[in-house]
Design a protein around this motif. Structure first.
Motif, PDB file in Angstrom:
ATOM      1  N   GLY A  29       0.783  -1.223   0.000  1.00 38.71           N
ATOM      2  CA  GLY A  29       0.000   0.000   0.000  1.00 38.71           C
ATOM      3  C   GLY A  29       0.817   1.277   0.000  1.00 38.71           C
ATOM      4  O   GLY A  29       0.329   2.342   0.392  1.00 38.71           O
ATOM      5  N   ILE A  30       2.076   1.195  -0.468  1.00 39.92           N
ATOM      6  CA  ILE A  30       2.984   2.347  -0.430  1.00 39.92           C
ATOM      7  C   ILE A  30       3.379   2.750  -1.844  1.00 39.92           C
ATOM      8  O   ILE A  30       3.812   1.906  -2.646  1.00 39.92           O
ATOM      9  CB  ILE A  30       4.261   2.010   0.369  1.00 39.92           C
ATOM     10  N   THR A  31       3.208   4.026  -2.157  1.00 38.87           N
ATOM     11  CA  THR A  31       3.661   4.568  -3.439  1.00 38.87           C
ATOM     12  C   THR A  31       5.072   5.100  -3.248  1.00 38.87           C
ATOM     13  O   THR A  31       5.286   6.026  -2.449  1.00 38.87           O
ATOM     14  CB  THR A  31       2.742   5.702  -3.919  1.00 38.87           C
ATOM     15  N   PRO A  32       6.064   4.542  -3.947  1.00 37.66           N
ATOM     16  CA  PRO A  32       7.458   4.934  -3.680  1.00 37.66           C
ATOM     17  C   PRO A  32       7.775   6.361  -4.113  1.00 37.66           C
ATOM     18  O   PRO A  32       7.286   6.845  -5.131  1.00 37.66           O
ATOM     19  CB  PRO A  32       8.266   3.919  -4.504  1.00 37.66           C
ATOM     20  N   ALA A  33       8.594   7.022  -3.321  1.00 39.58           N
ATOM     21  CA  ALA A  33       9.034   8.388  -3.609  1.00 39.58           C
ATOM     22  C   ALA A  33      10.184   8.353  -4.609  1.00 39.58           C
ATOM     23  O   ALA A  33      10.974   7.397  -4.645  1.00 39.58           O
ATOM     24  CB  ALA A  33       9.474   9.083  -2.334  1.00 39.58           C
ATOM     25  N   ALA A  34      10.282   9.405  -5.417  1.00 39.42           N
ATOM     26  CA  ALA A  34      11.302   9.491  -6.466  1.00 39.42           C
ATOM     27  C   ALA A  34      12.540  10.226  -5.973  1.00 39.42           C
ATOM     28  O   ALA A  34      12.459  11.176  -5.188  1.00 39.42           O
ATOM     29  CB  ALA A  34      10.734  10.208  -7.690  1.00 39.42           C
ATOM     30  N   VAL A  35      13.683   9.785  -6.451  1.00 40.59           N
ATOM     31  CA  VAL A  35      14.956  10.452  -6.166  1.00 40.59           C
ATOM     32  C   VAL A  35      14.892  11.930  -6.534  1.00 40.59           C
ATOM     33  O   VAL A  35      15.301  12.805  -5.763  1.00 40.59           O
ATOM     34  CB  VAL A  35      16.099   9.753  -6.936  1.00 40.59           C
ATOM     35  N   GLU A  36      14.348  12.206  -7.718  1.00 41.61           N
ATOM     36  CA  GLU A  36      14.330  13.581  -8.221  1.00 41.61           C
ATOM     37  C   GLU A  36      13.550  14.534  -7.325  1.00 41.61           C
ATOM     38  O   GLU A  36      13.835  15.742  -7.286  1.00 41.61           O
ATOM     39  CB  GLU A  36      13.718  13.634  -9.630  1.00 41.61           C
ATOM     40  N   GLY A  37      12.578  14.013  -6.596  1.00 40.15           N
ATOM     41  CA  GLY A  37      11.732  14.868  -5.778  1.00 40.15           C
ATOM     42  C   GLY A  37      12.302  15.189  -4.410  1.00 40.15           C
ATOM     43  O   GLY A  37      11.871  16.158  -3.774  1.00 40.15           O
ATOM     44  N   LEU A  38      13.280  14.391  -3.933  1.00 37.34           N
ATOM     45  CA  LEU A  38      13.754  14.554  -2.567  1.00 37.34           C
ATOM     46  C   LEU A  38      15.252  14.841  -2.440  1.00 37.34           C
ATOM     47  O   LEU A  38      15.670  15.604  -1.561  1.00 37.34           O
ATOM     48  CB  LEU A  38      13.424  13.292  -1.759  1.00 37.34           C
ATOM     49  N   VAL A  39      16.045  14.241  -3.298  1.00 34.40           N
ATOM     50  CA  VAL A  39      17.500  14.350  -3.134  1.00 34.40           C
ATOM     51  C   VAL A  39      18.046  15.764  -3.356  1.00 34.40           C
ATOM     52  O   VAL A  39      18.923  16.214  -2.605  1.00 34.40           O
ATOM     53  CB  VAL A  39      18.223  13.330  -4.040  1.00 34.40           C
ATOM     54  N   PRO A  40      17.576  16.520  -4.367  1.00 33.12           N
ATOM     55  CA  PRO A  40      18.147  17.862  -4.583  1.00 33.12           C
ATOM     56  C   PRO A  40      18.124  18.751  -3.346  1.00 33.12           C
ATOM     57  O   PRO A  40      19.066  19.518  -3.118  1.00 33.12           O
ATOM     58  CB  PRO A  40      17.266  18.439  -5.699  1.00 33.12           C
ATOM     59  N   ALA A  41      17.109  18.637  -2.516  1.00 27.26           N
ATOM     60  CA  ALA A  41      17.000  19.503  -1.337  1.00 27.26           C
ATOM     61  C   ALA A  41      18.157  19.288  -0.369  1.00 27.26           C
ATOM     62  O   ALA A  41      18.675  20.244   0.216  1.00 27.26           O
ATOM     63  CB  ALA A  41      15.669  19.266  -0.631  1.00 27.26           C
ATOM     64  N   TYR A  42      18.575  18.027  -0.177  1.00 27.60           N
ATOM     65  CA  TYR A  42      19.656  17.820   0.793  1.00 27.60           C
ATOM     66  C   TYR A  42      21.041  17.802   0.149  1.00 27.60           C
ATOM     67  O   TYR A  42      22.057  17.793   0.857  1.00 27.60           O
ATOM     68  CB  TYR A  42      19.405  16.604   1.686  1.00 27.60           C
ATOM     69  N   LEU A  43      21.106  17.825  -1.179  1.00 27.06           N
ATOM     70  CA  LEU A  43      22.401  17.997  -1.827  1.00 27.06           C
ATOM     71  C   LEU A  43      22.755  19.471  -2.015  1.00 27.06           C
ATOM     72  O   LEU A  43      23.878  19.790  -2.383  1.00 27.06           O
ATOM     73  CB  LEU A  43      22.418  17.293  -3.192  1.00 27.06           C
ATOM     74  N   ALA A  44      21.800  20.364  -1.745  1.00 30.23           N
ATOM     75  CA  ALA A  44      22.052  21.802  -1.939  1.00 30.23           C
ATOM     76  C   ALA A  44      23.245  22.284  -1.123  1.00 30.23           C
ATOM     77  O   ALA A  44      23.976  23.183  -1.543  1.00 30.23           O
ATOM     78  CB  ALA A  44      20.803  22.594  -1.583  1.00 30.23           C
ATOM     79  N   ARG A  45      23.477  21.679   0.043  1.00 28.87           N
ATOM     80  CA  ARG A  45      24.575  22.138   0.895  1.00 28.87           C
ATOM     81  C   ARG A  45      25.948  21.842   0.301  1.00 28.87           C
ATOM     82  O   ARG A  45      26.953  22.398   0.756  1.00 28.87           O
ATOM     83  CB  ARG A  45      24.458  21.498   2.282  1.00 28.87           C
ATOM     84  N   PHE A  46      25.989  20.978  -0.729  1.00 23.93           N
ATOM     85  CA  PHE A  46      27.256  20.655  -1.368  1.00 23.93           C
ATOM     86  C   PHE A  46      27.555  21.571  -2.563  1.00 23.93           C
ATOM     87  O   PHE A  46      28.600  21.443  -3.188  1.00 23.93           O
ATOM     88  CB  PHE A  46      27.263  19.195  -1.836  1.00 23.93           C
TER      89      PHE A  46
END
Length: 310
Positions: free
Chosen positions: A281-298
């Motif tokens: 019953g879980i719809t998987p989250a996409a890399v594109e939607g979440l990763v950019p936010a926490y890579l911004a610090r790099f």
């Protein structure tokens, strides 16, 4: 009656997410770890006394027995990338299953990995398969979850290569066409909770991957793009990588091992016909939607104004 849950490896990247969800559902949670110092501060996740750290080495009967005594559910998310695979990943799950069954535990969820294979040349993959087999022999109704690469704000994959992109003039690519199916840490934790809640999950194995399969080269290119770094992706021959890994293995925390090179030559994606996140019953989250936010610090300048020409 108190609802008691024991989470082996509960102080880790995935374990913390699982503990948070158990707390929200009013479980009393034992965070079973080899070194309780790692669980420092986790008691603040819940009410006073709701979360407690417990010393429990999965390679020893005494600690495991103490951790599962009186528990209604047990979750095992202990895993290593180097070291004594046989003791931790093969014998450990079997020990947890045997002692959990003896203690009358009702439900057990074990986090394994896509690629667990008794015939693999990789010691890691063989130990994961042996752990599943030993667990099922001792606790047949255990639910097994096999994730691909797990990502999230504190992950050891995207953060590691983003940090490399900050300092290295190139991005080394080993086995660039190997495919991975990154899955969000929150989705894996939700899968644990769904496995505990759904009677039909007992005794089943689920393979957990995100909505898209990526090649290793594509993932590195994505990291370079999202960190706003001008880095050339350079193919590293397997023979050179093996030589590097041989010397890297001498380090206390090796960045690359020869066993990992074996794994890098095999796709790490959900198998056709496997039960998946959607079956829970879980719809998987996409890399594109979440990763950019926490890579911004790099990025150059971090989240602030970037320096030109970097």
């Amino acid at each position: 009656m108190r609802k008691v849950a024991t989470v082996f490896g509960g102080a880790g990247f995935l374990g913390r997410q699982i503990v948070q969800r158990l707390v929200r559902e009013d479980w009393m949670v034992r965070v079973a770890v080899r070194d309780p110092v790692r669980a420092h501060g986790m008691h603040t996740m819940g009410r006073v006394g709701q979360v407690a750290a417990l010393a429990a080495d999965v390679t020893r009967d005494s600690g495991v027995a103490r951790a599962v005594e009186g528990a209604g559910v047990v979750v095992n998310c202990v895993g290593i990338l180097h070291g004594n695979f046989e003791a931790v990943q093969a014998e450990g799950p079997a020990r947890i299953g045997r002692l959990a069954a003896a203690a009358g535990v009702e439900k057990l969820v074990h986090v394994s990995a896509i690629g667990a294979d008794a015939t693999s040349e990789s010691r890691y993959a063989r130990s994961k398969a042996a752990g599943e087999e030993g667990l099922r022999a001792a606790f047949p109704n255990a639910t097994i979850l096999r994730p691909s690469i797990v990502f999230g704000a504190e992950d050891a994959f995207f953060n590691r290569f983003a940090q490399m992109a900050m300092v290295s003039p190139i991005m080394p690519v080993i086995c660039g066409e190997t495919r991975f199916q990154p899955v969000h840490v929150g989705d894996v934790a939700d899968a644990v909770m769904a496995a505990l809640a759904r009677p039909e999950a007992a005794g089943r194995t689920y393979e957990l991957g995100g909505p898209r399969a990526w090649t290793f080269r594509e993932l590195l290119a994505f990291i370079v793009k999202e960190t706003h770094r001008k880095r050339r992706l350079v193919n590293i021959p397997l023979g050179v990588a093996r030589l590097q890994a041989r010397f890297a293995e001498l380090l206390p925390n090796p960045p690359l091992t020869r066993d990992q090179l074996i794994l890098l030559q095999q796709d790490n994606v959900v198998a056709p016909g496997a039960l998946t996140l959607r079956d829970l019953g879980i719809t998987p989250a996409a890399v594109e939607g979440l990763v950019p936010a926490y890579l911004a610090r790099f990025r150059p300048g971090g989240n602030r104004r970037e320096r030109p020409g970097v």
